[in-house]
Design an enzyme around this catalytic site. Structure first.
Site, PDB file in Angstrom:
ATOM      1  CE  LYS A  84      -4.519   0.703   0.281  1.00  0.00           C
ATOM      2  NZ  LYS A  84      -5.601  -0.097  -0.282  1.00  0.00           N
ATOM      3  N   GLY A 185     -25.370   1.968   3.871  1.00  0.00           N
ATOM      4  CA  GLY A 185     -24.527   2.729   2.949  1.00  0.00           C
ATOM      5  C   GLY A 185     -24.745   2.310   1.513  1.00  0.00           C
ATOM      6  CB  VAL A 186     -27.186   2.800  -0.978  1.00  0.00           C
ATOM      7  CG1 VAL A 186     -27.751   1.457  -0.568  1.00  0.00           C
ATOM      8  CG2 VAL A 186     -27.982   3.918  -0.312  1.00  0.00           C
ATOM      9  N   GLY A 187     -23.578   3.871  -1.358  1.00  0.00           N
ATOM     10  CA  GLY A 187     -22.679   4.654  -2.206  1.00  0.00           C
ATOM     11  C   GLY A 187     -22.318   3.832  -3.431  1.00  0.00           C
ATOM     12  CB  VAL A 189     -19.663  -1.029  -2.982  1.00  0.00           C
ATOM     13  CG1 VAL A 189     -19.912  -2.519  -2.865  1.00  0.00           C
ATOM     14  CG2 VAL A 189     -18.237  -0.767  -3.455  1.00  0.00           C
ATOM     15  CE1 TYR A 191     -28.987   3.297  -7.193  1.00  0.00           C
ATOM     16  CE2 TYR A 191     -27.349   2.573  -8.802  1.00  0.00           C
ATOM     17  CZ  TYR A 191     -28.614   3.029  -8.505  1.00  0.00           C
ATOM     18  OH  TYR A 191     -29.535   3.202  -9.510  1.00  0.00           O
TER      19      TYR A 191
HETATM   20  P1  NAD Z   1     -18.667   5.330  -1.044  1.00  0.00           P
HETATM   21  O1  NAD Z   1     -18.004   6.453  -0.338  1.00  0.00           O
HETATM   22  O2  NAD Z   1     -19.007   5.460  -2.469  1.00  0.00           O
HETATM   23  O3  NAD Z   1     -20.017   4.918  -0.279  1.00  0.00           O
HETATM   24  C1  NAD Z   1     -20.123   4.880   1.105  1.00  0.00           C
HETATM   25  C2  NAD Z   1     -21.529   5.355   1.440  1.00  0.00           C
HETATM   26  O4  NAD Z   1     -21.721   5.201   2.844  1.00  0.00           O
HETATM   27  C3  NAD Z   1     -21.783   6.821   1.117  1.00  0.00           C
HETATM   28  O5  NAD Z   1     -22.965   6.930   0.352  1.00  0.00           O
HETATM   29  C4  NAD Z   1     -21.925   7.483   2.482  1.00  0.00           C
HETATM   30  O6  NAD Z   1     -22.838   8.561   2.493  1.00  0.00           O
HETATM   31  C5  NAD Z   1     -22.446   6.326   3.308  1.00  0.00           C
HETATM   32  N1  NAD Z   1     -22.245   6.466   4.753  1.00  0.00           N
HETATM   33  C6  NAD Z   1     -21.228   7.063   5.410  1.00  0.00           C
HETATM   34  N2  NAD Z   1     -21.420   6.968   6.725  1.00  0.00           N
HETATM   35  C7  NAD Z   1     -22.567   6.288   6.917  1.00  0.00           C
HETATM   36  C8  NAD Z   1     -23.292   5.862   8.055  1.00  0.00           C
HETATM   37  N3  NAD Z   1     -22.887   6.128   9.295  1.00  0.00           N
HETATM   38  N4  NAD Z   1     -24.428   5.142   7.874  1.00  0.00           N
HETATM   39  C9  NAD Z   1     -24.852   4.855   6.623  1.00  0.00           C
HETATM   40  N5  NAD Z   1     -24.225   5.255   5.500  1.00  0.00           N
HETATM   41  C10 NAD Z   1     -23.099   5.968   5.657  1.00  0.00           C
HETATM   42  O7  NAD Z   1     -17.707   4.064  -0.798  1.00  0.00           O
HETATM   43  P2  NAD Z   1     -17.737   2.691  -1.592  1.00  0.00           P
HETATM   44  O8  NAD Z   1     -16.708   2.721  -2.653  1.00  0.00           O
HETATM   45  O9  NAD Z   1     -19.134   2.309  -1.901  1.00  0.00           O
HETATM   46  O10 NAD Z   1     -17.157   1.699  -0.466  1.00  0.00           O
HETATM   47  C11 NAD Z   1     -17.974   1.288   0.618  1.00  0.00           C
HETATM   48  C12 NAD Z   1     -17.134   0.463   1.586  1.00  0.00           C
HETATM   49  O11 NAD Z   1     -16.597  -0.670   0.895  1.00  0.00           O
HETATM   50  C13 NAD Z   1     -15.924   1.199   2.146  1.00  0.00           C
HETATM   51  O12 NAD Z   1     -15.685   0.742   3.458  1.00  0.00           O
HETATM   52  C14 NAD Z   1     -14.783   0.758   1.249  1.00  0.00           C
HETATM   53  O13 NAD Z   1     -13.531   0.830   1.907  1.00  0.00           O
HETATM   54  C15 NAD Z   1     -15.172  -0.680   0.986  1.00  0.00           C
HETATM   55  N6  NAD Z   1     -14.621  -1.219  -0.267  1.00  0.00           N
HETATM   56  C16 NAD Z   1     -14.879  -0.598  -1.449  1.00  0.00           C
HETATM   57  C17 NAD Z   1     -14.345  -1.118  -2.627  1.00  0.00           C
HETATM   58  C18 NAD Z   1     -14.625  -0.474  -3.959  1.00  0.00           C
HETATM   59  O14 NAD Z   1     -14.353  -1.113  -5.003  1.00  0.00           O
HETATM   60  N7  NAD Z   1     -15.178   0.726  -4.009  1.00  0.00           N
HETATM   61  C19 NAD Z   1     -13.550  -2.275  -2.580  1.00  0.00           C
HETATM   62  C20 NAD Z   1     -13.323  -2.913  -1.355  1.00  0.00           C
HETATM   63  C21 NAD Z   1     -13.869  -2.350  -0.195  1.00  0.00           C
END
Ligand code: NAD
Length: 356
Positions: A84, A185-187, A189, A191
């Protein structure tokens, strides 16, 4: 973390200290590359670009995340180790392009022992700049056309497979149709996961700090919205944490009503003991780094020139990997988190006590 972080003590405790520092006064670059393990292949892991109050926090981040990448890649059977990088965002005005070019030289100096990729604070355009000074970089625009450049889609697919493995283990069928799944959390991933699960007939409850993201799921997938506080205690078949780490704690675990926890969020267990707390309550926990490996599989396979169909096939294997861990946990009467870690360490040929 604070400024009394003892790098050498932490390195001794974690049994690795392959940590590289670079300072470039010309561009303002202050960067760290931590290489946890290269027994299975070169280390691969994203490059974080963010401001830190203390440089010690950046070192700690690089080291703990590098170890996590080793475990994740090992369990996904990738010929890779874990690494990393962290670029500490300068507090003074800086030229991002020059800074990233300098970082590219830093990566190149390690002669392929570390391959960089996107992470929090970096994007495909940044990787293109880094590529000007090193070949040891993935997630560049050169890979566009072989699947999406954003790994979130395959991360979501892997999480869906992890959920299915949990359903198979608990209910005897992997079908999601009719199952009630709660997504925290529907960001990016969460969503995409909601979209896939709704297409397969799941009943969804979602929450997010972003009301617009919640509304989208309600409108498009017929999801029910719930509050941020309610989700952890919701009566449902699967709780899928896709937002924050450290949400499974001494205080939250006794309140959980879902029999299965399977989500994308990294580092869901606040402490290793929380894995045992879940097991003591017979809650089936699909370890986060096992089921969120779709993103790293995507990135690694793209780097190796594999086509998108093969990448999808590999991500779908997460179902079997997860089921194997759940079955082994039952057989050995050990928490799934311990079983996953032990299996990963064995694959990495790191002896920390064999499974017995
Ligand atoms: P993102 O930032 O797009 O989505 C996260 C969502 O969580 C956001 O919509 C945010 O508003 C919401 N959120 C924040 N705090 C919250 C709370 N207290 N309660 C409910 N919702 C809340 O991130 P992502 O890329 O979707 O990743 C989500 C998780 O998965 C993270 O922990 C990330 O490290 C992990 N992850 C992501 C990937 C990837 O490919 N993006 C890969 C491995 C792991």
């Amino acid at each position: 973390m604070s400024n009394d972080f003892d790098l050498f003590a932490y390195a001794m405790e974690q049994k690795f200290g392959d940590v590289h520092f670079k300072v470039d006064p010309k561009t303002g670059l202050k960067a760290i590359i931590a290489i946890h393990n290269t027994n299975l292949g070169p280390s691969l892991g994203g490059c974080r670009f963010k401001a830190y109050n203390h440089y010690q926090d950046a070192v700690f981040d690089a080291m703990r995340l590098a170890r996590g990448m080793s475990l994740k890649s090992a369990l996904a059977d990738l010929p890779l180790g874990g690494g990393k990088a962290v670029i500490i965002e300068p507090s003074k005005p800086y030229n991002r392009i020059e800074l990233l070019k300098s970082f590219g030289k830093f990566v190149n100096e390690l002669k392929g022992r570390y391959i960089t990729a996107v992470d929090v604070g970096t994007n495909v355009a940044d990787m293109d700049i880094i590529y000007q000074n090193t070949l040891y970089v993935t997630c560049t625009s050169a890979y566009e056309g072989n699947g999406p450049s954003n790994p979130a889609a395959l991360t979501a697919l892997g999480v869906k497979q992890g959920i299915k493995a949990g359903l198979q283990y608990y209910f005897g069928s992997p079908e999601v149709a009719g199952r009630h799944i709660a997504i925290q959390g529907v960001g990016s991933v969460g969503y995409l996961l909601a979209e896939m699960l709704s297409h397969e007939g799941a009943k969804l409850t979602v929450c997010d700090m972003n009301q617009q993201a919640v509304n989208q799921c309600v409108q498009q997938f017929g999801a029910t919205a719930c509050s941020l506080d309610e989700i952890m205690q919701l009566k449902c078949d699967v709780l899928s944490p896709c937002a924050l780490g450290a949400i499974l704690t001494e205080n939250s675990i006794p309140l959980i009503q879902a029999p299965i926890i399977a989500g994308a969020a990294n580092n869901q267990l606040a402490t290793p003991e929380d894995g045992a707390r879940l097991a003591a309550r017979d809650i089936i926990y699909a370890p986060d780094y096992v089921i969120n490996a779709g993103g790293i599989i995507h990135v690694a396979y793209q780097y190796q020139g594999k086509n998108y169909d093969r990448i999808i096939e590999k991500v779908n294997d997460i179902y079997h990997t997860t089921l194997n861990i759940l079955n082994k946990s039952k057989e050995l009467k050990k928490p799934t988190s311990d079983v996953a870690e032990q299996l990963a360490l064995e694959k990495l040929c790191i002896e920390e006590g064999a499974l017995s």
